[in-house]
Design an enzyme around this catalytic site. Structure first.
Site, PDB file in Angstrom:
ATOM      1  N   THR A   1       0.814  -1.214   0.000  1.00 36.48           N
ATOM      2  CA  THR A   1       0.000   0.000   0.000  1.00 36.48           C
ATOM      3  C   THR A   1       0.847   1.264   0.000  1.00 36.48           C
ATOM      4  OG1 THR A   1      -0.198   0.047   2.419  1.00 36.48           O
ATOM      5  CG2 THR A   1      -1.875  -1.191   1.216  1.00 36.48           C
ATOM      6  N   ASP A   2       0.207   2.376  -0.353  1.00 35.04           N
ATOM      7  CA  ASP A   2       0.880   3.668  -0.362  1.00 35.04           C
ATOM      8  C   ASP A   2       0.500   4.460   0.886  1.00 35.04           C
ATOM      9  OD1 ASP A   2      -1.698   4.626  -0.833  1.00 35.04           O
ATOM     10  OD2 ASP A   2      -1.321   5.078  -2.944  1.00 35.04           O
ATOM     11  N   ALA A   3       0.906   5.704   0.954  1.00 37.80           N
ATOM     12  CA  ALA A   3       0.642   6.537   2.129  1.00 37.80           C
ATOM     13  C   ALA A   3      -0.848   6.773   2.356  1.00 37.80           C
ATOM     14  CB  ALA A   3       1.362   7.879   1.994  1.00 37.80           C
TER      15      ALA A   3
ATOM     16  N   GLY B   1      -3.012   4.447   2.072  1.00 41.07           N
ATOM     17  CA  GLY B   1      -3.569   3.206   2.583  1.00 41.07           C
ATOM     18  C   GLY B   1      -4.200   2.307   1.541  1.00 41.07           C
ATOM     19  N   VAL B   2      -4.021   2.626   0.260  1.00 46.94           N
ATOM     20  CA  VAL B   2      -4.551   1.772  -0.815  1.00 46.94           C
ATOM     21  C   VAL B   2      -3.380   1.128  -1.559  1.00 46.94           C
ATOM     22  CG1 VAL B   2      -6.680   3.104  -1.092  1.00 46.94           C
ATOM     23  CG2 VAL B   2      -4.695   3.664  -2.486  1.00 46.94           C
TER      24      VAL B   2
END
Length: 140
Positions: free
Chosen positions: A12-14, A16-17
């Site tokens: 995930t990225d910052a 949250g996805v």
């Protein structure tokens, strides 16, 4: 062939996805698993040094977000395009029972594809797919 994966924090990225590049990596895991399931040793093929299989095109379309902890299934559908080229299409679905209620309409979260070309690693010229890969492509 169906491949299953759980989205990890590292995927995930910052926000949250799932990070776009990570989903392509996960699709590549599914590709390797599909080849192995067909009895083809990709490691052996590459170690022999007679061929390389670079990806010359990759596409991905995101339809719904994925979050850490969600389970996905990836349907792997390879197709031979020519004597030296093939494409793998990936249909990524949210596994049943995750996060939101998922009826069949809402399960598809992403679609991707990769196009591969078989080349001679020394000359970098296209070559005919080896018999193991051709057999894999014909078996699907």
């Amino acid at each position: 062939m169906i491949y299953q994966h759980t989205i990890h924090l590292e995927d995930t990225d910052a926000a949250g996805v799932v990070y776009f590049a990570r989903l392509l990596s996960i699709c590549h895991y599914a590709y390797e698993a599909a080849i192995a399931e067909a009895g083809v040793s990709l490691g052996r093929l590459l170690a022999e040094g007679n061929l390389a299989l670079p990806i010359v095109e990759a596409r991905i379309r995101f339809l719904q977000p994925l979050h850490c902890g969600e389970r996905i299934t990836i349907k792997v559908s390879p197709q031979r395009l020519s004597e030296s080229e093939f494409e793998v299409v990936y249909s990524i679905e949210r596994a049943g029972g995750d996060r939101e209620a998922c009826d069949n309409h809402n399960r598809l979260v992403s679609q991707a594809s990769t196009r591969h070309v078989c080349i001679d690693p020394q000359t970098r010229q296209r070559q005919v797919l080896g018999s193991d890969l051709a057999r894999w492509l014909e078996s699907v």
